[in-house]
Motif scaffolding. Sequence first.
Motif, PDB file in Angstrom:
ATOM      1  N   GLY A 106       8.453 -42.738 119.569  1.00  0.00           N
ATOM      2  CA  GLY A 106       9.346 -43.855 119.808  1.00  0.00           C
ATOM      3  C   GLY A 106       9.426 -44.861 118.677  1.00  0.00           C
ATOM      4  N   ASN A 107       9.685 -46.095 119.040  1.00  0.00           N
ATOM      5  CA  ASN A 107       9.963 -47.189 118.111  1.00  0.00           C
ATOM      6  C   ASN A 107       8.838 -47.352 117.103  1.00  0.00           C
ATOM      7  OD1 ASN A 107      10.453 -49.721 116.898  1.00  0.00           O
ATOM      8  ND2 ASN A 107      11.360 -50.552 118.759  1.00  0.00           N
ATOM      9  N   ARG A 108       9.179 -47.311 115.838  1.00  0.00           N
ATOM     10  CA  ARG A 108       8.171 -47.417 114.793  1.00  0.00           C
ATOM     11  C   ARG A 108       7.923 -48.853 114.349  1.00  0.00           C
ATOM     12  NH1 ARG A 108      10.790 -43.702 110.357  1.00  0.00           N
ATOM     13  NH2 ARG A 108      11.137 -42.505 112.254  1.00  0.00           N
ATOM     14  N   ASP A 109       8.707 -49.805 114.827  1.00  0.00           N
ATOM     15  CA  ASP A 109       8.523 -51.207 114.455  1.00  0.00           C
ATOM     16  C   ASP A 109       7.742 -51.989 115.505  1.00  0.00           C
ATOM     17  OD1 ASP A 109      10.044 -51.062 112.021  1.00  0.00           O
ATOM     18  OD2 ASP A 109      11.862 -51.008 113.254  1.00  0.00           O
ATOM     19  N   THR A 110       7.906 -51.610 116.762  1.00  0.00           N
ATOM     20  CA  THR A 110       7.207 -52.274 117.864  1.00  0.00           C
ATOM     21  C   THR A 110       6.625 -51.190 118.763  1.00  0.00           C
ATOM     22  OG1 THR A 110       8.793 -54.104 117.794  1.00  0.00           O
ATOM     23  CG2 THR A 110       7.421 -53.912 119.766  1.00  0.00           C
ATOM     24  N   TYR A 111       5.313 -51.179 118.906  1.00  0.00           N
ATOM     25  CA  TYR A 111       4.698 -50.082 119.665  1.00  0.00           C
ATOM     26  C   TYR A 111       3.350 -50.497 120.243  1.00  0.00           C
ATOM     27  CZ  TYR A 111       2.323 -49.356 115.143  1.00  0.00           C
ATOM     28  OH  TYR A 111       1.611 -49.530 113.971  1.00  0.00           O
ATOM     29  N   TRP A 112       3.072 -49.928 121.405  1.00  0.00           N
ATOM     30  CA  TRP A 112       1.741 -50.013 121.989  1.00  0.00           C
ATOM     31  C   TRP A 112       0.814 -49.098 121.194  1.00  0.00           C
ATOM     32  CZ3 TRP A 112       1.123 -53.673 125.511  1.00  0.00           C
ATOM     33  CH2 TRP A 112       2.191 -54.038 126.330  1.00  0.00           C
ATOM     34  N   VAL A 113      -0.446 -49.492 121.114  1.00  0.00           N
ATOM     35  CA  VAL A 113      -1.434 -48.645 120.457  1.00  0.00           C
ATOM     36  C   VAL A 113      -2.703 -48.666 121.306  1.00  0.00           C
ATOM     37  CG1 VAL A 113      -2.149 -50.532 118.919  1.00  0.00           C
ATOM     38  CG2 VAL A 113      -2.677 -48.166 118.310  1.00  0.00           C
ATOM     39  N   LEU A 114      -3.254 -47.483 121.549  1.00  0.00           N
ATOM     40  CA  LEU A 114      -4.327 -47.346 122.540  1.00  0.00           C
ATOM     41  C   LEU A 114      -5.469 -46.481 122.030  1.00  0.00           C
ATOM     42  CD1 LEU A 114      -5.396 -47.568 125.541  1.00  0.00           C
ATOM     43  CD2 LEU A 114      -4.174 -45.407 125.946  1.00  0.00           C
ATOM     44  N   ASP A 115      -6.682 -46.999 122.226  1.00  0.00           N
ATOM     45  CA  ASP A 115      -7.874 -46.148 122.207  1.00  0.00           C
ATOM     46  C   ASP A 115      -8.372 -46.086 123.645  1.00  0.00           C
ATOM     47  OD1 ASP A 115     -10.291 -44.834 121.928  1.00  0.00           O
ATOM     48  OD2 ASP A 115     -10.744 -45.785 120.012  1.00  0.00           O
ATOM     49  N   PRO A 116      -8.245 -44.929 124.299  1.00  0.00           N
ATOM     50  CA  PRO A 116      -8.576 -44.867 125.725  1.00  0.00           C
ATOM     51  C   PRO A 116     -10.054 -45.093 126.018  1.00  0.00           C
ATOM     52  CG  PRO A 116      -8.125 -42.677 124.854  1.00  0.00           C
ATOM     53  CD  PRO A 116      -7.741 -43.647 123.783  1.00  0.00           C
ATOM     54  N   ILE A 117     -10.923 -44.607 125.135  1.00  0.00           N
ATOM     55  CA  ILE A 117     -12.345 -44.938 125.199  1.00  0.00           C
ATOM     56  C   ILE A 117     -12.821 -45.109 123.765  1.00  0.00           C
ATOM     57  CG2 ILE A 117     -14.675 -44.224 125.831  1.00  0.00           C
ATOM     58  CD1 ILE A 117     -13.144 -44.731 128.296  1.00  0.00           C
ATOM     59  N   ASP A 118     -13.033 -46.330 123.344  1.00  0.00           N
ATOM     60  CA  ASP A 118     -13.611 -46.560 122.021  1.00  0.00           C
ATOM     61  C   ASP A 118     -15.124 -46.628 122.202  1.00  0.00           C
ATOM     62  OD1 ASP A 118     -13.601 -47.043 119.254  1.00  0.00           O
ATOM     63  OD2 ASP A 118     -13.961 -49.163 119.630  1.00  0.00           O
ATOM     64  N   GLY A 119     -15.781 -45.622 121.677  1.00  0.00           N
ATOM     65  CA  GLY A 119     -17.206 -45.448 121.932  1.00  0.00           C
ATOM     66  C   GLY A 119     -17.438 -44.258 122.841  1.00  0.00           C
ATOM     67  N   THR A 120     -16.687 -43.175 122.583  1.00  0.00           N
ATOM     68  CA  THR A 120     -16.806 -41.979 123.434  1.00  0.00           C
ATOM     69  C   THR A 120     -18.226 -41.409 123.409  1.00  0.00           C
ATOM     70  OG1 THR A 120     -14.466 -41.414 123.181  1.00  0.00           O
ATOM     71  CG2 THR A 120     -15.944 -39.629 123.814  1.00  0.00           C
ATOM     72  N   THR A 121     -18.884 -41.451 122.259  1.00  0.00           N
ATOM     73  CA  THR A 121     -20.257 -40.943 122.194  1.00  0.00           C
ATOM     74  C   THR A 121     -21.172 -41.751 123.097  1.00  0.00           C
ATOM     75  OG1 THR A 121     -19.956 -40.094 119.944  1.00  0.00           O
ATOM     76  CG2 THR A 121     -22.222 -40.488 120.670  1.00  0.00           C
ATOM     77  N   ASN A 122     -21.042 -43.077 123.071  1.00  0.00           N
ATOM     78  CA  ASN A 122     -21.820 -43.901 123.995  1.00  0.00           C
ATOM     79  C   ASN A 122     -21.506 -43.536 125.443  1.00  0.00           C
ATOM     80  OD1 ASN A 122     -22.911 -45.290 121.839  1.00  0.00           O
ATOM     81  ND2 ASN A 122     -21.722 -47.157 122.151  1.00  0.00           N
TER      82      ASN A 122
END
Length: 304
Positions: free
Chosen positions: A76-92
């Motif tokens: 989708g839109n390259r100027d305005t976009y959601w950005v997600l890390d669903p689990i930051d710290g997957t190893t933990n």
Amino acid sequence: MAQRPDLTFALTAAHNAMDLAVEHVLRHPPRHIRYKGDRDPVSDVDETVERLIRQCLTGADSANIGFLGEETGPVGNRDTYWVLDPIDGTTNHQHGNPLCAIALGLVHNEQPVLGVTALPFLGHRYSATEGGGAFRDDEPITTSNTDELNNALIGFCDYGSGTDTGLRDVLCASLDHSLTARAQGVRRYGSSALDLVWVADGTLDACILLGNRTWDTASGAVIAREAGALVLDSDASPHSVRSRCVVAVSPGLPAELLPLLHHLRGIRFWPSSGQAAHGSLAFAAPEDSPGSTSETPGPSPTVT
């Protein structure tokens, strides 16, 4: 230049999506783990959370807002976009360690303008919009007032993983040595998103992250900035999604902390003069895109 989104509406949508994600994470431990690369795990929980949030935001009258997920990439839109890390710290998370985060940001014209970061197992949620202040569990937060490095607790990134770890490991070791000799303490928690919100609420006095994967840092960068932190690249220029590193520091510490980053000058963790020349590429995220184990910054592939 693209029109700025309605941040009030977007914040409500982000919280609604985060409600679903937190509920799922608390009810479903990771059961299936695969590896995108060397020591780079992804779990069934990562994948489900990303799907839940993406579906929720797609249905929130967000036709003009794109989406960049760590596990599924950009659309989708390259100027305005959601950005997600669903689990930051997957190893933990994989090991039952509660220090992990769900990080959802909104980027507009290469600047994070909204962030919602949840720490599901610690029971906290952080949020901010550009110009609107920063909050933890709906209460305003500010950075610490620490003004001497020998009284400061510093968050630091992990050493490298993958096939190209040599330079990063050398740099991390050098910086670790310098920080340990000067700061009150250095901590490596295993989650960039957590580091950034802990700078925002004063739990940490600063954090240094080599690399700038947008899904890890966009949400926390705006939260830390709105709480009063300076959020910078390694050369002390203002942070954006194109930055080579992320340094979030409480206002009393830059003069002592930033000179320690001279180790990075002239290499890939230092901004280059041509860094802004990639503005036509979609989703200005670093090259360490889904499935990559490299920390080398740069633009992500163009959306098709």
